[in-house]
Design a protein around this motif. Structure first.
Motif, PDB file in Angstrom:
ATOM      1  N   MET A 294       6.279   3.620 -11.889  1.00  0.00           N
ATOM      2  CA  MET A 294       5.792   2.261 -11.657  1.00  0.00           C
ATOM      3  C   MET A 294       6.234   1.819 -10.267  1.00  0.00           C
ATOM      4  SD  MET A 294       6.388   0.452 -15.384  1.00  0.00           S
ATOM      5  CE  MET A 294       5.083  -0.763 -15.167  1.00  0.00           C
ATOM      6  N   ALA A 295       5.381   1.023  -9.600  1.00  0.00           N
ATOM      7  CA  ALA A 295       5.728   0.473  -8.295  1.00  0.00           C
ATOM      8  C   ALA A 295       6.624  -0.740  -8.488  1.00  0.00           C
ATOM      9  CB  ALA A 295       4.463   0.079  -7.535  1.00  0.00           C
TER      10      ALA A 295
ATOM     11  N   LYS B 190       0.841  -1.210   0.000  1.00  0.00           N
ATOM     12  CA  LYS B 190       0.000   0.000   0.000  1.00  0.00           C
ATOM     13  C   LYS B 190       0.873   1.257   0.000  1.00  0.00           C
ATOM     14  CE  LYS B 190      -3.614   2.203   2.821  1.00  0.00           C
ATOM     15  NZ  LYS B 190      -4.434   2.050   4.052  1.00  0.00           N
ATOM     16  N   SER B 191       1.914   1.242   0.819  1.00  0.00           N
ATOM     17  CA  SER B 191       2.815   2.396   0.902  1.00  0.00           C
ATOM     18  C   SER B 191       3.599   2.588  -0.393  1.00  0.00           C
ATOM     19  CB  SER B 191       3.777   2.220   2.076  1.00  0.00           C
ATOM     20  OG  SER B 191       3.085   2.070   3.292  1.00  0.00           O
ATOM     21  N   ILE B 192       4.068   1.497  -0.971  1.00  0.00           N
ATOM     22  CA  ILE B 192       4.858   1.580  -2.202  1.00  0.00           C
ATOM     23  C   ILE B 192       4.023   2.140  -3.338  1.00  0.00           C
ATOM     24  CG2 ILE B 192       6.010   0.171  -3.963  1.00  0.00           C
ATOM     25  CD1 ILE B 192       6.873  -1.676  -1.576  1.00  0.00           C
ATOM     26  N   ARG B 193       2.781   1.693  -3.444  1.00  0.00           N
ATOM     27  CA  ARG B 193       1.919   2.209  -4.512  1.00  0.00           C
ATOM     28  C   ARG B 193       1.598   3.685  -4.296  1.00  0.00           C
ATOM     29  NH1 ARG B 193       0.742  -2.077  -7.623  1.00  0.00           N
ATOM     30  NH2 ARG B 193       0.724  -4.143  -6.620  1.00  0.00           N
ATOM     31  N   ALA B 194       1.433   4.086  -3.028  1.00  0.00           N
ATOM     32  CA  ALA B 194       1.212   5.507  -2.735  1.00  0.00           C
ATOM     33  C   ALA B 194       2.452   6.328  -3.081  1.00  0.00           C
ATOM     34  CB  ALA B 194       0.843   5.682  -1.262  1.00  0.00           C
ATOM     35  N   MET B 195       3.643   5.767  -2.837  1.00  0.00           N
ATOM     36  CA  MET B 195       4.878   6.454  -3.197  1.00  0.00           C
ATOM     37  C   MET B 195       4.995   6.616  -4.702  1.00  0.00           C
ATOM     38  SD  MET B 195       7.387   4.554  -0.441  1.00  0.00           S
ATOM     39  CE  MET B 195       8.927   5.127  -1.159  1.00  0.00           C
ATOM     40  N   ALA B 196       4.607   5.590  -5.449  1.00  0.00           N
ATOM     41  CA  ALA B 196       4.673   5.676  -6.912  1.00  0.00           C
ATOM     42  C   ALA B 196       3.748   6.767  -7.426  1.00  0.00           C
ATOM     43  CB  ALA B 196       4.315   4.324  -7.521  1.00  0.00           C
ATOM     44  N   ALA B 197       2.560   6.876  -6.830  1.00  0.00           N
ATOM     45  CA  ALA B 197       1.619   7.909  -7.263  1.00  0.00           C
ATOM     46  C   ALA B 197       2.181   9.301  -6.982  1.00  0.00           C
ATOM     47  CB  ALA B 197       0.284   7.717  -6.558  1.00  0.00           C
ATOM     48  N   ARG B 198       2.742   9.501  -5.813  1.00  0.00           N
ATOM     49  CA  ARG B 198       3.306  10.809  -5.480  1.00  0.00           C
ATOM     50  C   ARG B 198       4.556  11.115  -6.301  1.00  0.00           C
ATOM     51  NH1 ARG B 198       1.024  15.261  -3.057  1.00  0.00           N
ATOM     52  NH2 ARG B 198      -0.564  14.539  -1.603  1.00  0.00           N
TER      53      ARG B 198
END
Length: 567
Positions: free
Chosen positions: A453-454, A435-443
């Motif tokens: 990309m995550a 969840k955190s990694i995907r949020a980091m990719a979005a930001r």
């Protein structure tokens, strides 16, 4: 003890070994340290991670670098090598863990560990030069702040405590830590290559503190000597056998004797040696719990990368780890970076896949992601400037999970293997981490204006997580039935043999372990008697008794060693 070559032999020179060497030398012991890795001065480190001979540890191939990579069936492991051990390539991050660590049922019933270790944490912080909140600030730090807010945990965001001399960037000054008694230091340039090896001289490796002072007291750190055997002598004491690290033919096999031995070769090295010795029947009273409760810090590595970053984007500036937040009460996330040009570790990374899937499902998902965007997927992990356009996520947990490590004889040698252990299964993936990694990719897409990309690791695709914190397996217990060592780090049944390194960490910390290894070593050594003095520690047949010991001196700051007093 004069009938031995040394009073104490220390095996390994990392956070446990270097503390042991200094503190025992201060107490009057003749100490000798064997280290499998080579010695590095600042200029000896690799300029980037592509310099395999100076970066990767593969001694059989004549690569004597700082980065070890090991594999077990349940985990892939990153560790350190060289005089100074993991301090040479760790990320400088020095957290004290929270209450869950000290309250773990494995060891909490012995004593109030938080209270007993607290003064030694303070000594460790002073020795390692901890800056409680690093000053680095840039797009990655803002990204992490924003992601914490996006996840609703903004209050948990903080800058990491690090062991780095910031000073004036690039300027060399006389020792700023120990009243001028230590080595000269150079201000951090925020090049990001902390984990490849600090060529600047800003990183507070053990060479800059514990080892420097131990050598002033006459301790010899002998590099490129791998300990291959350990034998208890009939009349007491031990014979330690070493070979030249990486030798194929001319192994230069030697022996040395000591009244006492401290094993501090890191979790991999210490467990390997003890499993080998156990298989040979050398230490018959050793606990059968060897290898049980081996920990990975319940860890996962992943991250976010741009497909092709604009020329003005450089995410590699800063120290290795600068920020962190807690996704929930058990899950801790940090950003990690390598310096510009140090892209070799990108070879371990790939696309992030759903951990809920079966092995076949993950392979299918990975193939689908790759086929839809083959060029973008390839660039995410393997393209140029990987370190400059990637934010690595280090996810750690305090959950009570473990693996059991055992020794298996193959081709005449005992090699480590693993199986799932006590508690919940060791995680093959962490939902909060994904969840955190995907949020980091979005930001990151917002920060760079580029497609992102995550990412995860290749091992995770096949159900084998990657950890930089391989711990435990020689844990503290109140008896030989519950642990391998007692509360004073003495091997049950063999009290003149001590284990003082990451393998003695008895629970998942949910934070970087180096400060805790150092604090545990400081406490263990504070409880030793001075050479020739009465040992106040209870025997292993007696109940545990807390000793009223003060923290050891910090050179140039505090004066004198405290006396050991029985509480």
């Amino acid at each position: 003890m004069t009938r031995f070559d040394h009073d104490v032999i220390v095996v390994g020179s990392g956070f446990g070994g270097s503390v042991s060497a200094l503190r025992l030398a201060e107490k009057g012991y003749r100490v000798h340290v064997f280290e499998a890795g080579r010695r590095f001065e600042d200029d000896d480190f690799a300029k980037t991670s592509w310099d395999a001979r100076r970066y990767i540890w593969a001694p059989a191939l004549k690569c004597f670098g700082v980065q070890r990579i090991h594999k077990l069936p349940d985990v892939m492991i990153l560790a350190g090598a060289g005089v100074g051990g993991g301090s040479l390539n760790y990320a400088n991050t020095l957290y004290k863990p929270g209450p869950a660590f000290f309250g773990d049922t494995q060891w909490a019933g012995i004593t109030d560990w938080d209270a007993e270790l607290s003064p030694h944490y303070e000594t460790a912080k002073r020795m390692l030069g901890v800056v409680e909140e690093n000053p680095c600030e840039g797009p990655v730090e803002q990204l992490m702040r924003d992601v914490a807010n996006d996840l609703g945990v903004g209050a948990s965001f903080r800058k990491t405590p690090v062991g780095v001399f910031f000073g004036e960037s690039g300027k060399t000054v006389d020792d700023p830590y120990f009243g001028g008694e230590g080595p000269a230091r150079t201000g951090c340039t925020e090049c990001g290559n902390c984990m490849v090896g600090c060529r600047v001289g800003a990183k507070n490796t053990l060479m800059k503190n514990y080892i420097a002072f131990a050598e002033k007291l006459g301790v010899v750190f002998e590099p490129l000597r791998t300990v291959v055997d350990l034998e208890q002598l009939p009349d007491g004491g031990y014979r330690v056998t070493t070979e030249r690290s990486g030798a194929w033919v001319k192994k230069d096999r030697r022996t040395a004797t000591a009244a006492q031995v401290v094993l501090a070769a890191g979790t991999w090295g210490t467990q390997t040696l003890l499993h080998r010795v156990k298989a040979a029947g050398r230490l018959p009273r050793m606990s059968d719990t060897l290898g049980v409760l081996t920990r990975t810090n319940s860890e996962e590595l992943g991250g976010a990368a741009t497909v092709k970053a604009p020329d003005n984007v450089d995410l590699s500036k800063g120290v290795a780890i600068t920020t962190s937040f807690h996704v929930d009460e058990t899950t801790h996330v940090e950003n990690v970076r390598y310096g510009a040009g140090s892209n070799a570790m990108g070879l371990l990374t790939t696309l992030l896949v759903n951990g809920d899937n079966s092995a076949a499902g993950k392979a299918k998902e990975f193939l689908g992601l790759f086929l839809r965007q083959p060029l973008n997927a390839s660039r995410t992990a393997w393209g140029p400037r990987w370190s400059e356009r990637t934010v690595i996520a280090l996810v750690m947990q305090t959950l009570d999970n473990s693996i059991t490590v055992s020794g298996r004889r193959r081709f005449g040698k005992v090699r480590l293997t693993s199986s799932q252990g006590h508690g919940e299964p060791n995680p093959k993936w962490i939902p909060q981490g994904h969840k955190s990694i995907r949020a980091m990719a979005a930001r990151l897409s917002e920060v760079t204006g580029a497609k992102t990309m995550a990412g995860g690791t290749w091992g995770e695709v096949f159900g084998i997580p990657l950890t930089a914190h391989f711990l435990g397996g020689v844990v503290i217990g109140d008896s030989a039935e519950r642990g391998v060592i007692d509360a004073y780090h003495r091997l049950w049944g063999h009290p003149d043999l001590h284990v003082v390194d990451g393998s003695a960490i008895s629970a998942n910390l949910g934070a970087n372990p180096s400060l805790t290894i150092t604090a545990q070593a400081e406490r263990a050594m504070a409880c030793w008697p001075g050479a020739g003095e009465r040992d106040e520690r209870p025997t292993q047949d007696e109940p545990y008794r807390r000793l009223d010991v003060a923290a050891a001196r910090v050179p140039g700051v505090d004066l004198g060693l405290p006396a050991v007093r029985s509480a």
